[in-house]
Design a protein around this motif. Structure first.
Motif, PDB file in Angstrom:
ATOM      1  N   ALA A 102       0.862  -1.191   0.000  1.00  0.00           N
ATOM      2  CA  ALA A 102       0.000   0.000   0.000  1.00  0.00           C
ATOM      3  C   ALA A 102       0.894   1.235   0.000  1.00  0.00           C
ATOM      4  O   ALA A 102       1.681   1.432   0.933  1.00  0.00           O
ATOM      5  N   THR A 109      -1.819   6.175   0.511  1.00  0.00           N
ATOM      6  CA  THR A 109      -3.035   5.471   0.919  1.00  0.00           C
ATOM      7  C   THR A 109      -3.654   6.165   2.121  1.00  0.00           C
ATOM      8  O   THR A 109      -2.941   6.507   3.076  1.00  0.00           O
ATOM      9  N   ARG A 162      -4.082  -1.504   7.280  1.00  0.00           N
ATOM     10  CA  ARG A 162      -2.874  -2.090   6.719  1.00  0.00           C
ATOM     11  C   ARG A 162      -2.218  -3.012   7.735  1.00  0.00           C
ATOM     12  O   ARG A 162      -2.294  -2.768   8.937  1.00  0.00           O
ATOM     13  N   ASP A 164       3.617  -3.703   3.447  1.00  0.00           N
ATOM     14  CA  ASP A 164       2.420  -3.178   4.106  1.00  0.00           C
ATOM     15  C   ASP A 164       1.230  -3.460   3.208  1.00  0.00           C
ATOM     16  O   ASP A 164       0.984  -2.735   2.234  1.00  0.00           O
ATOM     17  N   ALA A 188      -2.732  -3.780   2.258  1.00  0.00           N
ATOM     18  CA  ALA A 188      -4.054  -3.253   2.617  1.00  0.00           C
ATOM     19  C   ALA A 188      -4.994  -4.421   2.864  1.00  0.00           C
ATOM     20  O   ALA A 188      -4.842  -5.504   2.292  1.00  0.00           O
TER      21      ALA A 188
END
Length: 288
Positions: free
Chosen positions: A72, A76, A82, A98, A100
């Protein structure tokens, strides 16, 4: 770039280029993609919740360049959930990503606005604290080698269903939205999903000459490849109800076993977003 501010379940989003045609042959626009994902959300979200997301984005439509996105990006929104997970062997030399998690409608709309046409998820979820949980699904990905089609995939799906039933296991069928299909098996066993899926695929391949469990493409013409490797925790499968990036918009669609058994032409199991919305309105979620 025209921007349209909207509020979705209390979250502020800015939608862009709603008139952009993402499926040129069908004249299907970004606004229609967002509309589909918004309307299908009640049955789609339960299948996405808790599963780290990989998207396939087509910013210039299905005829243009695309890319997979797991990490992400920094822009974002802060309200998108996350989780940071290890990714051993990453092709981009990352130790963690990371991911989502699409837990709600605002997150789904956010990704639809990014032209994330395809949503891919693993067969496992994360806990509320973001820790990976054991697989809760086993998947068989059925890939036909020409001239075989989804018709032959349906024959193999029925063989798998019966073999699983003999061992007390249920399964649910869906189209891939492309040329093949997948079976999902609810999973609570201590047995490794990849180990079980490989053994069953190889058993069917020994019994039926139109089935293969071998990765090599030279083994696939005229056969249905049972891809058991999708159960590797690092791999993902297209989510049920996800759109696919074909010339005309198609959807990975749940099937009844009657439909699987009756299939004698590929067109019978090709579904558009409007088809899927109508099916859900008539029958609800066919993919428990």
């Amino acid at each position: 770039m025209k921007k349209v501010p909207v509020q979705v379940e209390g979250r502020d989003l800015v939608l862009t280029n709603l008139g952009k045609t993402l499926y040129p042959e069908a004249g299907f626009t970004k606004a229609e993609v967002i509309d589909y994902y918004t309307r299908i959300a009640p049955v789609l979200l339960p299948h996405l919740r808790g599963r780290p997301l990989t998207v396939k984005r087509y910013p210039n439509g299905v005829g243009g360049a695309f890319f997979f996105e797991k990490n992400a990006p920094a822009h974002t929104p802060s309200w998108v959930r996350r989780v940071r997970l290890p990714v051993p062997g990453s092709t981009k030399d990352r130790e963690t990503i990371d991911f989502a998690i699409v837990d709600d409608l605002p997150t789904l709309v956010y990704y639809a606005n990014l032209a994330a046409l395809e949503l891919h998820v693993p067969m496992w979820r994360v806990s509320g604290e973001g820790e990976p949980l054991p697989p809760d699904l086993l998947v068989f990905d059925l890939d036909p080698g020409a001239p075989a089609t989804i018709v032959e995939c349906c024959e193999v799906a029925l063989l798998l269903r019966d073999a699983l039933a003999e061992e007390g296991l249920d399964c649910h069928a869906k189209t891939s939205g492309n040329k093949g299909m997948q079976l999902h098996v609810p999973w609570t066993s201590e047995v490794t999903t990849s180990e079980y899926a490989k053994a069953l695929a190889e058993r069917l391949a020994r019994r039926h000459d139109f089935v293969t469990a071998v990765m090599a493409r030279r083994e696939r013409p005229g056969k249905v490849f049972i891809d058991w490797s999708q159960n590797n925790p690092a791999k993902t499968t297209v989510a049920v109800y996800s759109m696919r990036a074909n010339p005309h918009p198609t959807v990975s669609t749940p099937l009844t076993w009657d439909e699987v058994a009756a299939c004698d032409h590929p067109d019978q199991l090709r579904f558009t977003p409007s088809d899927v919305l109508a099916r859900v309105e008539a029958s609800g979620d066919l993919f428990p």
